[in-house]
Write an enzyme that holds these catalytic residues in place. Structure first.
Site, PDB file in Angstrom:
ATOM      1  N   CYS B 129       2.707   9.054   2.666  1.00  0.00           N
ATOM      2  CA  CYS B 129       2.239   8.077   1.678  1.00  0.00           C
ATOM      3  C   CYS B 129       0.859   7.508   2.016  1.00  0.00           C
ATOM      4  O   CYS B 129       0.005   7.355   1.137  1.00  0.00           O
ATOM      5  CB  CYS B 129       3.250   6.947   1.539  1.00  0.00           C
ATOM      6  SG  CYS B 129       3.823   6.264   3.107  1.00  0.00           S
ATOM      7  N   ARG B 235       3.268  -2.434  10.183  1.00  0.00           N
ATOM      8  CA  ARG B 235       4.152  -2.962   9.135  1.00  0.00           C
ATOM      9  C   ARG B 235       3.829  -4.429   8.873  1.00  0.00           C
ATOM     10  O   ARG B 235       3.594  -5.202   9.807  1.00  0.00           O
ATOM     11  CB  ARG B 235       5.613  -2.890   9.567  1.00  0.00           C
ATOM     12  CG  ARG B 235       6.154  -1.512   9.585  1.00  0.00           C
ATOM     13  CD  ARG B 235       7.070  -1.250   8.381  1.00  0.00           C
ATOM     14  NE  ARG B 235       7.583   0.089   8.494  1.00  0.00           N
ATOM     15  CZ  ARG B 235       7.352   1.073   7.605  1.00  0.00           C
ATOM     16  NH1 ARG B 235       6.654   0.846   6.516  1.00  0.00           N
ATOM     17  NH2 ARG B 235       7.846   2.263   7.806  1.00  0.00           N
ATOM     18  N   HIS B 242       1.460  -0.099  -0.083  1.00  0.00           N
ATOM     19  CA  HIS B 242       0.739  -0.104   1.185  1.00  0.00           C
ATOM     20  C   HIS B 242      -0.721  -0.482   0.946  1.00  0.00           C
ATOM     21  O   HIS B 242      -1.286  -0.168  -0.099  1.00  0.00           O
ATOM     22  CB  HIS B 242       0.755   1.292   1.824  1.00  0.00           C
ATOM     23  CG  HIS B 242       2.097   1.720   2.342  1.00  0.00           C
ATOM     24  ND1 HIS B 242       3.197   0.888   2.436  1.00  0.00           N
ATOM     25  CD2 HIS B 242       2.511   2.932   2.823  1.00  0.00           C
ATOM     26  CE1 HIS B 242       4.212   1.569   2.946  1.00  0.00           C
ATOM     27  NE2 HIS B 242       3.829   2.798   3.184  1.00  0.00           N
TER      28      HIS B 242
END
Lengths: 334, 334
Positions: B129, B235, B242
């Site tokens: 991703c 994170r 994101h």
């Protein structure tokens, strides 16, 4: 030691309260303490030495007989009062950005350039929180092999924007969890479960005020006015402590083992770098601590010649990034 | 168009559900749909085309007559089933990392290298991703002036670690607001009001699995096996989408105006870059959207010769970073 006559300017703010707490924790020799703030805080008290100290409204006449002013007031208020402070004979250790880039004002991180304290003419500037944490982490590496370029990207907590922003993070998070829309007031964008570019004004070159401070102040603190450095400053939904992803291009090759050795003996640095258990610096763990935590220490092969290094760093920006650093300066004044 | 016989493998996961939703939204010509998952999901149903589809346990015999398998199963399950899928004559568009770096498997972001789809031998890999979002943002710049080096630092949402991590962020945040200690279960460290280095295993070079994927896959997607690139993956307590701070060293000079022009016509990119109102890409705003949002477009003078550029980018990693990209590949298959 007979102790010093100390005034804390901006005593009711988030950094001011931290200054009061750290003066006590470090047993700074305080003979008398004045708590000063703007008219908004009139009637409030702050706790110090087991007593409730009434907050006085700061004015030009507030500094008679004061030897040390620890200020976390805004730049504007600090500029207005600075002449009165220095005229009274007090030394001003200033957290604001008002005088940081003034050529006659030392900009000090004691672990890095404590020797500059002696050059003061009544004012010593405490650097920007991101710059302090960055400089503590990289100063020894800079001394050992020379830093050619820094790319720093931040994860900055709500507390950097004051008490109102901390409350906003809490209240807004409750609201979102209750299915309500986030309503930004203190900060320009929703902070609950979100990330946004730092809330300082963006200049014509596209860099926001925070980034410009980090770039200019890091050069001054490290004594390298030509240092190549770029910064991207970002807010994250964390209450306290800032994190920084730091990419270094070094002048000379530095392998990981040697980098680790240098960091292990760096003043103010604590290494947290447990690859096996995936444990590295985290803002939650750094909150309330004095050290700058450094981890993810790894060579960056995208820089040729073994001259690349990546680090991930956390530090409590209210303590080392502000109040603690100011008091560490004061401890070296006399 | 008569439509295709489609199987969604991993249909009950967070990406699988997104695949089902996007197949409907984009009116992908589905003649028949099989929802496949592991034995853990036996007895569940998923919604598609206004119907509840019973979930079948995936096995080697599940793919008879199937023309397209959209998989968001794990690497292990995908490896086990891949031979059966290709033997049945179906094309596998695979979200896992199982085959991404296989020289015979195209790794495709349609906006960047759609021409590779035609080379497939039964399997097409959907990239990581972070790599997808990065490549959409920088591919046109790479084509125009050449990228010499990328330094990327991420702000990755909980959903990248699956439904359990999203629930953990919510439950843990409630607990912390109620004064309780955060208890990590799905993720290795507290995610509420915290930031931590990506939870994938750290290799001997100090890079975690996520970072290694971003580095290797970006090179493959951009068709530049020698590209210098480093990554730091982190994170943050965000539910979805994101963010990436991207620093580019270019082969040729590129001023901000030209960079903006290139990005304005880049497929899949939407510019959000309002300096006056301090409005730039944010994960909250990117959630549920198809575009990769690009902002903070500014020259980086720390690279000599006008060859430095900074960007801040957000993308919904469940959509463009996973399900949408897979379906965009499938749309170009026949």
């Amino acid at each position: 030691m007979r102790g010093r006559s100390v005034a804390v300017l901006g005593a009711t703010g988030v950094v001011g309260r931290e200054i009061l707490a750290i003066l006590e924790q470090r047993k700074f020799p305080v003979r008398s303490l004045k708590a000063l703030a703007s008219a908004r805080s009139a009637g409030k008290t702050v706790r110090f030495g087991g007593e409730e100290i009434p907050v006085e409204v700061a004015g030009p006449s507030s500094f008679q007989g004061v030897e040390l002013v620890l200020s976390s007031a805004g730049s504007g208020a600090t500029r207005e009062l600075a002449a009165a402070i220095t005229a009274s004979g007090a030394v001003l250790v200033d957290n604001s950005s008002a005088f940081r880039m003034d050529a006659h004002v030392p900009l000090v991180v004691p672990e890095v350039n404590a020797e500059k304290i002696a050059d003061h003419r009544g004012i010593i500037a405490n650097p920007n929180c991101v710059a302090i944490i960055l400089c503590v982490a990289v100063a020894a590496i800079h001394r050992a092999v020379g830093i050619e370029r820094i790319v720093v990207t931040t994860y900055q907590s709500a507390s950097g924007a004051g008490i109102a922003a901390m409350r906003e993070l809490e209240h807004q998070t409750r609201a979102v969890l209750a299915g309500e829309a986030p309503v930004p007031v203190a900060l320009p964008h929703p902070i609950a479960f979100n990330v946004f570019s730092h809330n300082s004004a963006v200049g014509p070159d596209g860099y926001n005020g925070e980034e410009t401070k980090v770039i200019q102040e890091t050069r001054k603190i490290l004594g390298s006015p030509e240092l190549r450095i770029t910064a991207t400053c970002v807010r994250v939904p964390v209450m306290r402590a800032h994190s920084e992803s730091i990419n270094l291009t070094l002048r000379d090759a530095l392998d990981e083992t040697r980098a680790r050795e240098i960091l292990a003996t760096s003043a103010g640095v604590e290494i947290i770098d447990d690859r096996k258990h995936n444990t590295f610096p985290m803002p939650l763990a750094a909150s309330g601590k004095d050290a700058v935590f450094v981890g993810r220490i790894r060579s960056d092969p995208s820089v040729p010649g073994g001259r690349g290094l990546n680090l991930f760093v956390c530090g409590d920006q209210l303590r080392k990034g502000a109040a603690l650093n100011a008091i560490q300066i004061a401890e070296r004044l006399w």
